[in-house]
Design a protein around this motif. Structure first.
Motif, PDB file in Angstrom:
ATOM      1  N   ILE A 103       3.920  21.668  -9.466  1.00  0.00           N
ATOM      2  CA  ILE A 103       3.607  20.284  -9.867  1.00  0.00           C
ATOM      3  C   ILE A 103       3.984  19.297  -8.766  1.00  0.00           C
ATOM      4  O   ILE A 103       5.068  19.392  -8.184  1.00  0.00           O
ATOM      5  N   GLU A 104       3.086  18.356  -8.510  1.00  0.00           N
ATOM      6  CA  GLU A 104       3.443  17.243  -7.631  1.00  0.00           C
ATOM      7  C   GLU A 104       3.106  15.937  -8.349  1.00  0.00           C
ATOM      8  O   GLU A 104       2.023  15.787  -8.908  1.00  0.00           O
ATOM      9  N   ILE A 105       4.048  15.009  -8.340  1.00  0.00           N
ATOM     10  CA  ILE A 105       3.824  13.704  -8.980  1.00  0.00           C
ATOM     11  C   ILE A 105       3.758  12.630  -7.901  1.00  0.00           C
ATOM     12  O   ILE A 105       4.646  12.542  -7.050  1.00  0.00           O
ATOM     13  N   VAL A 106       2.710  11.831  -7.949  1.00  0.00           N
ATOM     14  CA  VAL A 106       2.583  10.701  -7.025  1.00  0.00           C
ATOM     15  C   VAL A 106       2.532   9.432  -7.859  1.00  0.00           C
ATOM     16  O   VAL A 106       1.720   9.334  -8.787  1.00  0.00           O
ATOM     17  N   ASN A 107       3.409   8.480  -7.556  1.00  0.00           N
ATOM     18  CA  ASN A 107       3.355   7.214  -8.273  1.00  0.00           C
ATOM     19  C   ASN A 107       2.458   6.250  -7.506  1.00  0.00           C
ATOM     20  O   ASN A 107       2.850   5.716  -6.468  1.00  0.00           O
ATOM     21  N   THR A 108       1.262   6.041  -8.008  1.00  0.00           N
ATOM     22  CA  THR A 108       0.264   5.283  -7.244  1.00  0.00           C
ATOM     23  C   THR A 108       0.606   3.796  -7.151  1.00  0.00           C
ATOM     24  O   THR A 108       0.044   3.084  -6.329  1.00  0.00           O
ATOM     25  N   ALA A 109       1.534   3.332  -7.985  1.00  0.00           N
ATOM     26  CA  ALA A 109       1.920   1.915  -7.924  1.00  0.00           C
ATOM     27  C   ALA A 109       2.714   1.601  -6.658  1.00  0.00           C
ATOM     28  O   ALA A 109       2.837   0.433  -6.283  1.00  0.00           O
ATOM     29  N   PHE A 110       3.236   2.634  -6.021  1.00  0.00           N
ATOM     30  CA  PHE A 110       4.097   2.386  -4.861  1.00  0.00           C
ATOM     31  C   PHE A 110       3.502   2.913  -3.557  1.00  0.00           C
ATOM     32  O   PHE A 110       4.200   3.044  -2.559  1.00  0.00           O
ATOM     33  N   LEU A 111       2.204   3.201  -3.575  1.00  0.00           N
ATOM     34  CA  LEU A 111       1.528   3.631  -2.351  1.00  0.00           C
ATOM     35  C   LEU A 111       1.225   2.410  -1.474  1.00  0.00           C
ATOM     36  O   LEU A 111       1.139   1.291  -1.971  1.00  0.00           O
ATOM     37  N   LYS A 112       1.052   2.675  -0.192  1.00  0.00           N
ATOM     38  CA  LYS A 112       0.719   1.586   0.747  1.00  0.00           C
ATOM     39  C   LYS A 112      -0.743   1.751   1.182  1.00  0.00           C
ATOM     40  O   LYS A 112      -1.155   2.829   1.602  1.00  0.00           O
ATOM     41  N   TYR A 113      -1.482   0.670   1.048  1.00  0.00           N
ATOM     42  CA  TYR A 113      -2.917   0.709   1.353  1.00  0.00           C
ATOM     43  C   TYR A 113      -3.273  -0.253   2.484  1.00  0.00           C
ATOM     44  O   TYR A 113      -2.671  -1.319   2.604  1.00  0.00           O
ATOM     45  N   LYS A 114      -4.322   0.131   3.237  1.00  0.00           N
ATOM     46  CA  LYS A 114      -4.851  -0.784   4.261  1.00  0.00           C
ATOM     47  C   LYS A 114      -6.000  -1.623   3.701  1.00  0.00           C
ATOM     48  O   LYS A 114      -6.436  -2.575   4.334  1.00  0.00           O
ATOM     49  N   VAL A 115      -6.542  -1.183   2.561  1.00  0.00           N
ATOM     50  CA  VAL A 115      -7.672  -1.899   1.949  1.00  0.00           C
ATOM     51  C   VAL A 115      -7.401  -2.040   0.445  1.00  0.00           C
ATOM     52  O   VAL A 115      -6.598  -1.295  -0.118  1.00  0.00           O
ATOM     53  N   ASN A 116      -8.094  -2.963  -0.180  1.00  0.00           N
ATOM     54  CA  ASN A 116      -7.949  -3.131  -1.633  1.00  0.00           C
ATOM     55  C   ASN A 116      -9.018  -2.317  -2.355  1.00  0.00           C
ATOM     56  O   ASN A 116     -10.096  -2.825  -2.648  1.00  0.00           O
ATOM     57  N   GLY A 117      -8.743  -1.063  -2.582  1.00  0.00           N
ATOM     58  CA  GLY A 117      -9.736  -0.207  -3.236  1.00  0.00           C
ATOM     59  C   GLY A 117     -10.762   0.310  -2.241  1.00  0.00           C
ATOM     60  O   GLY A 117     -10.660   0.079  -1.030  1.00  0.00           O
TER      61      GLY A 117
END
Ligand SMILES: Cc1cc2nc3c(=O)[nH]c(=O)nc-3n(C[C@H](O)[C@H](O)[C@H](O)COP(=O)(O)O)c2cc1C
Length: 192
Positions: A35-49
């Motif tokens: 199992i791997e859990i990724v919390n997407t609320a704390f990811l860093k993005y270069k674009v908005n979607g």
């Protein structure tokens, strides 16, 4: 070989109802799955979607051309057997934090519009939605885009939807029965 389960937690609340549901689900399968859990609320993005640059459609690899945390998650998605989208109900839909990653899945498909074909490494995998809400209206609306996408993609689809789960953390008191549902789902997923 143990099944690879990728869980994307789209709640900004680290100890909220979504995380509790994820915890109940992982407790049920952790001895039998990777199992791997990724919390997407704390990811860093270069674009908005997804910015619809469509560069991903011009390359052979199934990868996003924007080099940020979503790209890494997409690689994990292509590698997993089961992809779990866990989210609170936000105004009758999934959280923006999960939708940001969901739309970037565009790069995991190749369309040939002239030939009318679509290919994707997601085909044959299982998609799961785990969601909770304060009230008992709207979780069906939340589920629909996911189940339609799974169907379109050729993925199996499962969900556990917890209505009347209260505010963050209250699911333990308000919907303790959900734990059993998650255990049953876990058993089903490991067996398939
Ligand atoms: C921005 C926002 C929008 C929400 N919209 C709804 C809604 O439309 N219907 C509902 O029943 N609950 C709504 N809720 C409540 C949450 O869906 C619910 O408390 C959920 O279990 C919280 O999960 P969490 O603790 O993981 O954040 C909303 C909460 C927030 C913060």
């Amino acid at each position: 070989m143990a099944k690879k389960i990728l869980i994307l937690n789209g709640s900004p609340k680290k100890d909220g109802n979504t995380s509790i549901m994820v915890g109940w689900f992982t407790d049920a399968i952790k001895s039998r799955a990777e199992i791997e859990i990724v919390n997407t609320a704390f990811l860093k993005y270069k674009v908005n979607g997804c910015i619809s640059c469509r560069k991903c459609q011009k390359i052979e690899k199934y990868e996003c051309c924007i080099d940020d945390d979503a790209k890494t998650v997409l690689v994990k998605m292509a590698d997993a057997d089961v992809i779990v989208f866990a989210t609170p109900l936000y105004f009758f839909g999934a959280s923006a934090q999960i939708k940001l990653v969901f739309d970037r899945m565009f790069s995991l498909y190749k369309w040939d519009n002239d030939a009318g074909t679509m290919k994707t490494p997601l085909k044959g995998k299982t998609m799961v939605v785990l969601a909770s809400a304060f009230e008992d209206i709207g979780l069906d609306a939340l589920e629909k885009p996911f189940s339609l996408t799974a169907d379109y993609t050729g993925m199996k689809f499962e969900s556990v939807l917890a209505a009347n789960a209260g505010t963050s953390g209250e699911i333990i008191q308000k919907r303790p029965d959900v734990r059993q549902q998650l255990e049953s789902l876990g058993a089903k997923i490991i067996e398939v």
